[in-house]
Design an enzyme around this catalytic site. Structure first.
Site, mmCIF file in Angstrom:
data_model
loop_
_atom_site.group_PDB
_atom_site.id
_atom_site.type_symbol
_atom_site.label_atom_id
_atom_site.label_comp_id
_atom_site.label_asym_id
_atom_site.label_seq_id
_atom_site.Cartn_x
_atom_site.Cartn_y
_atom_site.Cartn_z
ATOM 1 N N LYS A 1 0.859 -1.187 0.000
ATOM 2 C CA LYS A 1 0.000 0.000 0.000
ATOM 3 C C LYS A 1 0.893 1.234 0.000
ATOM 4 O O LYS A 1 1.711 1.414 0.907
ATOM 5 C CB LYS A 1 -0.906 0.004 1.239
ATOM 6 C CG LYS A 1 -1.654 1.333 1.449
ATOM 7 C CD LYS A 1 -2.620 1.284 2.630
ATOM 8 C CE LYS A 1 -3.195 2.672 2.931
ATOM 9 N NZ LYS A 1 -4.122 2.688 4.074
ATOM 10 N N ASP B 1 -2.472 10.294 3.258
ATOM 11 C CA ASP B 1 -3.879 9.906 3.431
ATOM 12 C C ASP B 1 -4.612 10.966 4.241
ATOM 13 O O ASP B 1 -4.587 10.971 5.471
ATOM 14 C CB ASP B 1 -3.964 8.542 4.137
ATOM 15 C CG ASP B 1 -5.405 8.079 4.309
ATOM 16 O OD1 ASP B 1 -6.302 8.697 3.687
ATOM 17 O OD2 ASP B 1 -5.630 7.100 5.048
ATOM 18 N N LYS C 1 -10.233 13.105 7.316
ATOM 19 C CA LYS C 1 -9.848 12.777 8.694
ATOM 20 C C LYS C 1 -9.881 14.048 9.529
ATOM 21 O O LYS C 1 -9.503 15.116 9.048
ATOM 22 C CB LYS C 1 -8.415 12.234 8.726
ATOM 23 C CG LYS C 1 -8.254 10.814 8.236
ATOM 24 C CD LYS C 1 -6.807 10.371 8.347
ATOM 25 C CE LYS C 1 -6.567 9.021 7.712
ATOM 26 N NZ LYS C 1 -7.269 7.911 8.382
ATOM 27 N N ASP D 1 1.590 6.468 5.313
ATOM 28 C CA ASP D 1 0.638 5.519 4.744
ATOM 29 C C ASP D 1 1.162 4.813 3.489
ATOM 30 O O ASP D 1 0.438 4.055 2.845
ATOM 31 C CB ASP D 1 -0.683 6.241 4.447
ATOM 32 C CG ASP D 1 -1.899 5.362 4.705
ATOM 33 O OD1 ASP D 1 -1.751 4.346 5.405
ATOM 34 O OD2 ASP D 1 -2.983 5.701 4.185
ATOM 35 N N ASP E 1 -12.046 7.216 3.144
ATOM 36 C CA ASP E 1 -10.881 6.989 3.994
ATOM 37 C C ASP E 1 -10.508 5.498 4.060
ATOM 38 O O ASP E 1 -9.456 5.153 4.598
ATOM 39 C CB ASP E 1 -11.145 7.534 5.402
ATOM 40 C CG ASP E 1 -9.882 7.754 6.201
ATOM 41 O OD1 ASP E 1 -8.775 7.689 5.606
ATOM 42 O OD2 ASP E 1 -9.983 8.003 7.420
ATOM 43 N N GLU F 1 -9.301 3.766 1.736
ATOM 44 C CA GLU F 1 -8.727 3.826 0.392
ATOM 45 C C GLU F 1 -7.660 2.770 0.140
ATOM 46 O O GLU F 1 -7.455 2.355 -0.999
ATOM 47 C CB GLU F 1 -8.145 5.231 0.154
ATOM 48 C CG GLU F 1 -6.722 5.456 0.680
ATOM 49 C CD GLU F 1 -6.583 5.353 2.197
ATOM 50 O OE1 GLU F 1 -7.599 5.494 2.885
ATOM 51 O OE2 GLU F 1 -5.458 5.117 2.670
ATOM 52 N N ARG G 1 -7.492 -0.383 0.808
ATOM 53 C CA ARG G 1 -8.010 -1.637 0.256
ATOM 54 C C ARG G 1 -8.356 -1.481 -1.233
ATOM 55 O O ARG G 1 -8.336 -2.455 -1.974
ATOM 56 C CB ARG G 1 -9.212 -2.118 1.085
ATOM 57 C CG ARG G 1 -10.405 -1.205 1.081
ATOM 58 C CD ARG G 1 -11.365 -1.490 2.232
ATOM 59 N NE ARG G 1 -10.853 -0.995 3.514
ATOM 60 C CZ ARG G 1 -11.452 -1.182 4.682
ATOM 61 N NH1 ARG G 1 -12.585 -1.868 4.759
ATOM 62 N NH2 ARG G 1 -10.925 -0.692 5.790
HETATM 63 N N1 BES Z 1 -4.281 4.755 6.699
HETATM 64 C C1 BES Z 1 -5.418 4.498 7.492
HETATM 65 C C2 BES Z 1 -5.150 3.508 8.627
HETATM 66 C C3 BES Z 1 -4.164 3.932 9.686
HETATM 67 C C4 BES Z 1 -4.619 4.404 10.899
HETATM 68 C C5 BES Z 1 -2.805 3.785 9.498
HETATM 69 C C6 BES Z 1 -3.701 4.750 11.881
HETATM 70 C C7 BES Z 1 -1.887 4.146 10.481
HETATM 71 C C8 BES Z 1 -2.347 4.623 11.670
HETATM 72 C C9 BES Z 1 -6.521 3.915 6.621
HETATM 73 O O1 BES Z 1 -6.543 4.333 5.302
HETATM 74 C C10 BES Z 1 -7.828 4.301 7.207
HETATM 75 O O2 BES Z 1 -8.106 5.465 7.238
HETATM 76 N N2 BES Z 1 -8.618 3.325 7.649
HETATM 77 C C11 BES Z 1 -9.880 3.563 8.229
HETATM 78 C C12 BES Z 1 -10.866 2.599 7.620
HETATM 79 C C13 BES Z 1 -12.291 2.879 7.962
HETATM 80 C C14 BES Z 1 -12.741 4.177 7.339
HETATM 81 C C15 BES Z 1 -13.149 1.729 7.481
HETATM 82 C C16 BES Z 1 -9.767 3.365 9.729
HETATM 83 O O3 BES Z 1 -9.028 2.456 10.153
HETATM 84 O O4 BES Z 1 -10.350 4.120 10.467
HETATM 85 ZN ZN ZN Z 2 -4.755 4.906 4.535
HETATM 86 MN MN MN Z 3 -7.574 6.157 5.021
#
Ligand code: BES
Ligand code: ZN
Ligand code: MN
Length: 503
Positions: A265, A270, A277, A288, A347, A349, A351
């Site tokens: 990834k 992000d 966010k 990220d 967010d 993204e 996946r």
């Molecule tokens: N890049 C984030 C996940 C992340 C969180 C990485 C903290 C490092 C530290 C990812 O893209 C994300 O935002 N995931 C969301 C998914 C949700 C919207 C289903 C999450 O984990 O909140």
């Molecule tokens: Zn992310």
């Molecule tokens: Mn994200």
């Protein structure tokens, strides 16, 4: 970077700024570890007592500085904690050596040369001490004007007790240098601010490294991605002025019998996109792309080590930004595999870009695919900041990866992919939604990815959202910021596959 040398010189006679000794936690106080006999002698056999008086216990992370007594060439002795004394007949764990060497290297920043008189026996120990020293010396200073008095890294780490003429020891040192350099390069990529490292810039770094190490590199730009039907990568990147890239790195060995695909990834920033966010959650999101950096480092390491296995790396690079052209919650993307995805949360993204890369990687029918991603906050909640989660469509492969990670000193834990969580991603409009139940969010993301892996291909997913970026203080050989998480696990998997040790 710090130079790594092997030396047969005695700890007392080697000219250096400091000599590093190991101290372990014994039942009755600190115990000086083997390798430091000459230093103990210079202390009249009272080194352990002196250390105890200074408050040292031998605990992990401890560093105690002592002025050298007469009889030692180096003016300073640095005692680093190794943790518990191993059981009778057992050697010190490689990870204990790696961490202690890392602490020593960090403590000795600015010194020209340090002699490491730690308990090394096997070639693996030499590699561990070498890796610890080189990883612990890391500092990210590219964006700081280095003042006159700012310390540079330790100049040279000389490992004592290793045999420079022994083939296995020499090879171990070379392995340590190759892998540590690539880990440090990955850390640089993670730490580089997102205004500097966008997808095109990352792709350019990969192209240059490929030339240097005989790796074939192919880059698909936004036009090629659109034309090729990569709806996931394009959909995530379309809101940014810095367009997405898909980078393919191919390392091949003429006698390879097995092939691996690593998928990373690579969200260079992000923001969350339209599902922006909140403040407090986006300051570190330059990290990220740590999965892509890990994949990149692992492929280059495999090439530098000349492993007898074909390794393909896929870097799914995009910047996730909100704008008038950005993907909206409610949009449906047609993915590379042909499946459609309803984007409920922009967010989620990672996946989406991974799904396209996994589908593409599957076309070549590799013996196994491993993806690496800072995918979910849920995995951080589950496992904390130092442990990554392992999910897989094959229990034996998941177990192997867990064992491999343990072997190289990377904390990890196997996680399930419970099929009941799939229905939460049912979409009234598309084949699947990019979000499901909140509970078990890390596993939901894993289940989503699984749908894009080619039929019958062994696959595992490493969610490194916790350990990829260290927001706390440095520890062991781990600095603040980018850590290089999962690289050693990928490299050891490639080594094992090359050796035919895995199915
Ligand atoms: N890049 C984030 C996940 C992340 C969180 C990485 C903290 C490092 C530290 C990812 O893209 C994300 O935002 N995931 C969301 C998914 C949700 C919207 C289903 C999450 O984990 O909140
Ligand atoms: Zn992310
Ligand atoms: Mn994200």
């Amino acid at each position: 970077m710090t130079a790594l040398t092997l030396s047969t010189a005695g700890a007392a006679t080697l000219r250096a700024d400091a000599v590093v000794v190991g101290v372990a936690k014994g039942a009755k106080g600190p115990v000086v570890a083997p390798g430091a006999e000459a230093v103990e002698k210079a202390f009249d056999g009272k080194l352990a007592d002196v250390l105890a008086t200074l408050g040292a216990t031998g605990g992990e992370g401890e560093a105690t500085k002592l002025p050298s007594p007469a009889g030692l060439k180096a003016p300073l002795v640095l005692a680093v904690g190794l943790g518990a004394v191993p059981d009778e007949g057992d050697a010190y764990a490689e990870e204990a050596l790696r961490r202690a060497a890392g602490v020593a290297a960090r403590t000795l920043a600015g010194a020209k040369k340090a002699a490491f008189a730690l308990p090394v026996e096997a070639a693996e120990d030499v590699q561990a001490v070498g890796e610890g020293a080189l990883l612990g010396s890391y500092a990210f200073t590219a964006f700081q004007e280095r003042g006159k008095d700012a310390k540079g890294p330790l100049g040279e780490a000389a490992v004592l007790g290793a045999k420079p003429r022994d083939k296995a020891h020499k090879a171990a040192a070379e392995r340590a240098v190759a892998v540590a350099e690539e880990i440090n390069r990955a850390r640089d990529l993670v730490n580089t601010p997102p205004n500097e490292l966008n997808p095109a810039a990352f792709a350019a770094v990969a192209t240059a490294a490929g030339k240097e190490h005989g790796i074939k590199v192919q880059v698909l730009d936004e036009k090629a991605l659109t034309k090729g039907g990569y709806g996931g990568i394009v959909g995530v990147g379309v809101g940014s002025d810095a367009p997405p890239r898909l980078v393919k790195l191919s390392y091949t060995h003429a006698d390879a019998e097995k092939s691996l695909a690593f998928v990373g990834k690579g969200i260079t920033y992000d923001s969350g996109g339209i599902s922006l966010k909140p403040a407090g959650h986006n300051e570190t999101m330059k990290c990220d792309m740590a999965g892509a950096a890990a994949v990149f480092a692992a492929v280059v390491s495999a090439a530098r080590l000349g492993l007898r296995v074909n390794v393909t790396g896929w870097l799914a690079l995009a910047e996730n930004m909100p704008s008038g052209s950005a993907t909206r919650p409610g949009d449906v993307l047609r993915m590379y595999s042909g499946k459609t995805v309803e984007v409920l949360n922009t967010d989620a993204e990672g996946r989406l870009v991974l799904a396209d890369a996994l589908a593409k990687a599957s076309e070549e029918d590799p013996d196994a695919i491993v993806d690496v991603a800072t995918l979910t906050g849920a995995m951080v909640l589950a496992l904390g900041n130092r442990t990554f989660g392992i999910m897989a469509n094959d229990d034996a492969f998941r177990t192997s990866l867990h064992e491999i990670a343990e072997e190289v000193g990377e904390p990890s834990w196997p996680m399930p992919l419970p099929s009941d969580l799939r229905k939460g991603m049912d979409s009234p409009t598309a084949d699947i939604a990019n979000m499901g139940e909140r509970m078990g969010g890390g596993l939901v993301a894993g289940l989503f990815l699984k749908e894009f892996v080619g039929e019958g291909i062994t696959w595992a997913h490493l969610d490194i959202a916790g350990p990829a970026f260290n927001e706390a203080g440095p520890f062991g050989y781990t600095p603040k910021g980018g850590t290089g998480s999962a690289i050693r696990t990928l490299v050891r998997l490639a080594e094992r596959t090359a050796d035919g040790d895995l199915g």
